[in-house]
Write a protein that holds these residues in place. Structure first.
Motif, PDB file in Angstrom:
ATOM      1  N   GLU A 126      63.488  55.349   2.752  1.00 18.38           N
ATOM      2  CA  GLU A 126      62.065  54.902   2.522  1.00 18.38           C
ATOM      3  C   GLU A 126      61.840  54.649   1.071  1.00 18.38           C
ATOM      4  O   GLU A 126      61.816  55.803   0.520  1.00 18.38           O
ATOM      5  CB  GLU A 126      61.352  56.024   3.356  1.00 18.38           C
ATOM      6  CG  GLU A 126      59.649  55.539   3.326  1.00 18.38           C
ATOM      7  CD  GLU A 126      59.523  54.206   3.826  1.00 18.38           C
ATOM      8  OE1 GLU A 126      59.087  53.343   2.880  1.00 18.38           O
ATOM      9  OE2 GLU A 126      59.854  53.888   4.933  1.00 18.38           O
ATOM     10  N   GLN A 127      61.251  53.600   0.528  1.00 23.74           N
ATOM     11  CA  GLN A 127      60.547  53.370  -0.822  1.00 23.74           C
ATOM     12  C   GLN A 127      59.422  53.532  -0.902  1.00 23.74           C
ATOM     13  O   GLN A 127      58.931  53.838  -2.140  1.00 23.74           O
ATOM     14  CB  GLN A 127      60.849  51.796  -1.095  1.00 23.74           C
ATOM     15  CG  GLN A 127      62.482  51.448  -0.799  1.00 23.74           C
ATOM     16  CD  GLN A 127      62.601  49.995  -1.379  1.00 23.74           C
ATOM     17  OE1 GLN A 127      61.850  49.140  -2.337  1.00 23.74           O
ATOM     18  NE2 GLN A 127      63.342  48.918  -0.606  1.00 23.74           N
ATOM     19  N   ILE A 128      58.542  53.824   0.010  1.00 29.48           N
ATOM     20  CA  ILE A 128      57.229  54.131  -0.185  1.00 29.48           C
ATOM     21  C   ILE A 128      56.722  55.400  -0.293  1.00 29.48           C
ATOM     22  O   ILE A 128      55.795  55.750  -0.976  1.00 29.48           O
ATOM     23  CB  ILE A 128      56.461  53.336   0.823  1.00 29.48           C
ATOM     24  CG1 ILE A 128      56.783  51.718   0.895  1.00 29.48           C
ATOM     25  CG2 ILE A 128      54.678  53.387   0.719  1.00 29.48           C
ATOM     26  CD1 ILE A 128      56.036  51.032   1.969  1.00 29.48           C
ATOM     27  N   SER A 129      57.287  56.392   0.624  1.00 28.38           N
ATOM     28  CA  SER A 129      56.852  57.690   0.499  1.00 28.38           C
ATOM     29  C   SER A 129      57.418  58.247  -0.236  1.00 28.38           C
ATOM     30  O   SER A 129      58.432  57.897  -0.796  1.00 28.38           O
ATOM     31  CB  SER A 129      57.383  58.313   2.177  1.00 28.38           C
ATOM     32  OG  SER A 129      58.434  58.483   2.051  1.00 28.38           O
ATOM     33  N   GLU A 130      56.994  59.627  -0.840  1.00 24.83           N
ATOM     34  CA  GLU A 130      57.536  60.551  -1.634  1.00 24.83           C
ATOM     35  C   GLU A 130      58.736  61.322  -1.248  1.00 24.83           C
ATOM     36  O   GLU A 130      59.552  62.125  -2.143  1.00 24.83           O
ATOM     37  CB  GLU A 130      56.451  61.355  -2.422  1.00 24.83           C
ATOM     38  CG  GLU A 130      55.167  60.540  -3.021  1.00 24.83           C
ATOM     39  CD  GLU A 130      54.056  61.449  -3.393  1.00 24.83           C
ATOM     40  OE1 GLU A 130      54.194  62.754  -3.079  1.00 24.83           O
ATOM     41  OE2 GLU A 130      53.252  60.994  -4.042  1.00 24.83           O
ATOM     42  N   GLY A 246      57.677  61.501  15.443  1.00 23.95           N
ATOM     43  CA  GLY A 246      56.201  61.868  15.902  1.00 23.95           C
ATOM     44  C   GLY A 246      55.225  61.914  14.643  1.00 23.95           C
ATOM     45  O   GLY A 246      53.972  62.117  15.030  1.00 23.95           O
ATOM     46  N   LYS A 247      55.513  61.970  13.407  1.00 26.00           N
ATOM     47  CA  LYS A 247      54.989  62.035  12.313  1.00 26.00           C
ATOM     48  C   LYS A 247      53.548  60.688  12.258  1.00 26.00           C
ATOM     49  O   LYS A 247      54.045  59.541  12.902  1.00 26.00           O
ATOM     50  CB  LYS A 247      55.478  62.008  11.129  1.00 26.00           C
ATOM     51  CG  LYS A 247      54.350  61.855   9.868  1.00 26.00           C
ATOM     52  CD  LYS A 247      55.408  61.868   8.384  1.00 26.00           C
ATOM     53  CE  LYS A 247      54.511  61.740   7.465  1.00 26.00           C
ATOM     54  NZ  LYS A 247      55.302  61.790   6.120  1.00 26.00           N
ATOM     55  N   LEU A 248      52.526  60.981  12.039  1.00 22.88           N
ATOM     56  CA  LEU A 248      51.535  59.542  11.829  1.00 22.88           C
ATOM     57  C   LEU A 248      51.432  59.373  10.461  1.00 22.88           C
ATOM     58  O   LEU A 248      51.315  60.108   9.582  1.00 22.88           O
ATOM     59  CB  LEU A 248      50.035  60.021  12.471  1.00 22.88           C
ATOM     60  CG  LEU A 248      49.768  60.145  13.800  1.00 22.88           C
ATOM     61  CD1 LEU A 248      48.451  60.626  14.113  1.00 22.88           C
ATOM     62  CD2 LEU A 248      50.192  59.150  14.717  1.00 22.88           C
ATOM     63  N   ALA A 249      52.000  57.871  10.187  1.00 20.94           N
ATOM     64  CA  ALA A 249      51.880  57.562   8.956  1.00 20.94           C
ATOM     65  C   ALA A 249      50.647  56.621   8.494  1.00 20.94           C
ATOM     66  O   ALA A 249      50.431  55.799   9.392  1.00 20.94           O
ATOM     67  CB  ALA A 249      53.458  56.804   8.701  1.00 20.94           C
ATOM     68  N   THR A 250      50.320  56.870   7.530  1.00 28.12           N
ATOM     69  CA  THR A 250      49.137  56.036   7.141  1.00 28.12           C
ATOM     70  C   THR A 250      49.303  55.119   5.729  1.00 28.12           C
ATOM     71  O   THR A 250      50.336  55.441   5.314  1.00 28.12           O
ATOM     72  CB  THR A 250      47.957  56.884   6.847  1.00 28.12           C
ATOM     73  OG1 THR A 250      48.224  57.851   5.959  1.00 28.12           O
ATOM     74  CG2 THR A 250      47.300  57.364   8.240  1.00 28.12           C
ATOM     75  N   THR A 251      48.420  54.523   5.356  1.00 18.41           N
ATOM     76  CA  THR A 251      48.634  53.459   4.137  1.00 18.41           C
ATOM     77  C   THR A 251      48.815  54.520   2.844  1.00 18.41           C
ATOM     78  O   THR A 251      48.109  55.295   2.591  1.00 18.41           O
ATOM     79  CB  THR A 251      47.533  52.640   4.063  1.00 18.41           C
ATOM     80  OG1 THR A 251      47.406  51.724   5.099  1.00 18.41           O
ATOM     81  CG2 THR A 251      48.048  51.532   2.780  1.00 18.41           C
ATOM     82  N   ILE A 252      50.097  53.998   2.055  1.00 21.20           N
ATOM     83  CA  ILE A 252      50.468  54.494   0.773  1.00 21.20           C
ATOM     84  C   ILE A 252      50.378  53.534  -0.143  1.00 21.20           C
ATOM     85  O   ILE A 252      51.095  52.452  -0.080  1.00 21.20           O
ATOM     86  CB  ILE A 252      51.427  55.202   0.580  1.00 21.20           C
ATOM     87  CG1 ILE A 252      51.462  56.558   1.464  1.00 21.20           C
ATOM     88  CG2 ILE A 252      51.866  55.683  -0.825  1.00 21.20           C
ATOM     89  CD1 ILE A 252      52.753  57.147   1.679  1.00 21.20           C
ATOM     90  N   GLU A 253      49.475  53.395  -1.088  1.00 21.66           N
ATOM     91  CA  GLU A 253      49.602  52.328  -2.108  1.00 21.66           C
ATOM     92  C   GLU A 253      49.841  52.568  -3.464  1.00 21.66           C
ATOM     93  O   GLU A 253      49.140  53.833  -3.920  1.00 21.66           O
ATOM     94  CB  GLU A 253      47.902  51.659  -2.115  1.00 21.66           C
ATOM     95  CG  GLU A 253      47.718  51.047  -1.044  1.00 21.66           C
ATOM     96  CD  GLU A 253      46.463  49.938  -1.106  1.00 21.66           C
ATOM     97  OE1 GLU A 253      45.437  50.548  -1.943  1.00 21.66           O
ATOM     98  OE2 GLU A 253      46.232  48.851  -0.710  1.00 21.66           O
TER      99      GLU A 253
END
Length: 459
Positions: A126-130, A246-253
């Motif tokens: 995953e390139q977006i999350s930390e 089950g995790k809820l993912a929201t927008t990361i910019e």
């Protein structure tokens, strides 16, 4: 807003007006009226649950009872004035947000079923999350022709209900407390309708930052015409989506320094989306070999792709590098980045909102000219009553007064239901020709709608 809500508000306003203009305090008319109002409040609460829109209405009802049965003396005029002000305040929430919005009803001949698949691409980090251990998730909701006697509950409109975070995009989540009551016109896990041959497939990609839910009207509309629509969520870009764990993912910019126009950022997101599309096609190919799965009803030789905004441009870019996609539709999208070279004609359709501001859409126009050049032509239609947000469900989340204000004053979400119906008709005509091999009817469809204008393709 259902008929019970309307009845309660009408009765409350009429009773308030009667109290203000009448010199009498309690009488038989007011006794019956207030008693019926109390009964309707109880029925509404136990039938539909608590709506935050009713808070000022409850306050007004209490003040109304005081005005009718209290001993007020010289304070009666002040109370009547307060009742008048509170009546306006009580109506304001209903004029802005609907507790349970209504989507555009599908008009095709098929009932619609839906299933959700939450897949993990173990080959991609995953390139977006930390989290360095995250693998890329792709969420796919299938909307498909279902058996006519399909029974069951409608699908939930939005991932995460009823445990949403405090905000979804820019909207406070309490506005969505009752979105589980939205009729999506689709039965969860319904059996696919039987057909003489397998169903054509259309992948649908949302706009940047949008959840797949906000395109339910388009997806269900297409499914009702005989297509399996696979609507994707791109995690950490979508406003909200639920991952496989089950995790809820929201927008990361995570914009790069110096990228003032976000061009590099948007190109990176487009590239991630293209990889998501290829992963989904691989998944449905692998799963179609299992005779007991839903995927055996899909015709993998008839795959098209469509999307809105960045999703539309992504779909076209995906087709340029993916031979399994036979036709693409860009709905009002701007292309970021380049395209692989091609000498092959591929069917391409551009559906766009009105573009009458000279100079504002230069990047949009340049990107779509590149797409027409890439695919050696195509179709182009302008919906003259639409703006960029009209293609989504978002304007339908507003109450009619707020929707009119947003559409005609702010030019946001104009003529949404009309736009949905026209767009579904164009999509159906285009894919019926390019995937099913039937004669082209796109011009005939455009001629049925006064708001659709065919534009010449020059590149």
């Amino acid at each position: 807003m259902n008929s019970l809500d309307i009845l309660i508000l009408v009765m409350l306003v009429m009773t308030t007006v009667y109290v203000i203009i009448s010199s009498k305090r309690a009488n038989s008319i007011l006794t019956i009226s207030t008693g019926l109002l109390a009964l309707l409040f109880v029925i509404q609460f136990f039938w539909k649950g608590f709506y935050w829109q009713y808070i000022p209405t409850y306050l007004q009802s209490c003040l109304l009872m005081i005005a009718i049965y209290g001993k007020l003396g010289s304070r009666r005029k002040l109370l009547h004035f307060s009742l008048g002000i509170l009546t306006v305040v009580a109506l304001v929430p209903w004029a802005i947000f609907l507790p349970v919005p209504g989507l555009t009803k599908p008009v095709g001949k098929y009932s619609v079923g839906t299933q959700i698949f939450r897949w993990v691409d173990s080959t991609r980090a995953e390139q977006i999350s930390e989290d360095p251990f995250d693998k890329r998730n792709v969420i796919v909701q299938a909307w498909y022709p279902a058996q006519g006697d399909a029974k069951g509950t409608h699908s939930l409109y939005l991932d995460g209900l009823p445990t949403l975070p405090p905000k979804v995009s820019i909207m406070p989540s309490f506005l969505m407390d009752h979105y589980d009551q939205i009729d999506t016109y689709a039965v969860t896990n319904a059996a696919p309708a039987k057909a003489r041959e397998k169903w054509p497939v259309v992948l649908f990609l949302p706009g940047y930052g949008a959840a797949r839910a906000f395109y339910t009207s388009l997806a269900v509309g297409m499914a009702s015409h005989g297509y399996v629509v696979l609507c994707l969520d791109h995690p950490y870009e979508a406003a909200i989506t639920q991952l496989a764990n089950g995790k809820l993912a929201t927008t990361i910019e995570n914009f790069q320094p110096g990228d003032s126009d976000r061009l590099g950022f948007m190109k990176d997101r487009l590239d991630i989306r293209v990889a998501d599309v290829k992963f989904v096609i691989n998944q449905i190919e692998n799963k179609s070999s299992n005779a007991d799965t839903f995927f055996t009803s899909l015709d993998l030789n008839r795959i098209g792709i469509a999307g809105h905004s960045l999703g539309g441009a992504t779909g076209a870019a995906a087709m340029a590098g993916e031979s399994r996609i036979k036709a693409a539709v860009n709905i009002d999208g701007t292309l970021y980045g380049g395209l692989p070279k091609s000498t092959v004609y591929l069917p391409f359709l551009l559906i766009e909102s009105k573009k009458d501001e000279v100079g504002r859409f230069e990047r949009y126009e340049a990107g779509n000219q590149a797409l027409f050049k890439q695919f050696h032509g195509g179709y182009r239609y302008e919906l003259e009553d639409a703006d960029h947000y009209s293609f989504t469900d978002v304007p339908l989340l507003l109450a009619p007064p707020a929707r009119l204000l947003a559409g005609y004053v702010l030019s946001i979400g104009q003529q949404s239901k009309k736009t949905h119906k026209a767009t579904v008709s164009l999509l159906d005509a285009f894919f019926d020709h390019t995937l099913n091999g039937n004669p082209s009817q796109t011009d005939a469809v455009a001629n049925r709608y006064e708001s659709i204008a065919r534009k010449s393709v020059a590149y």
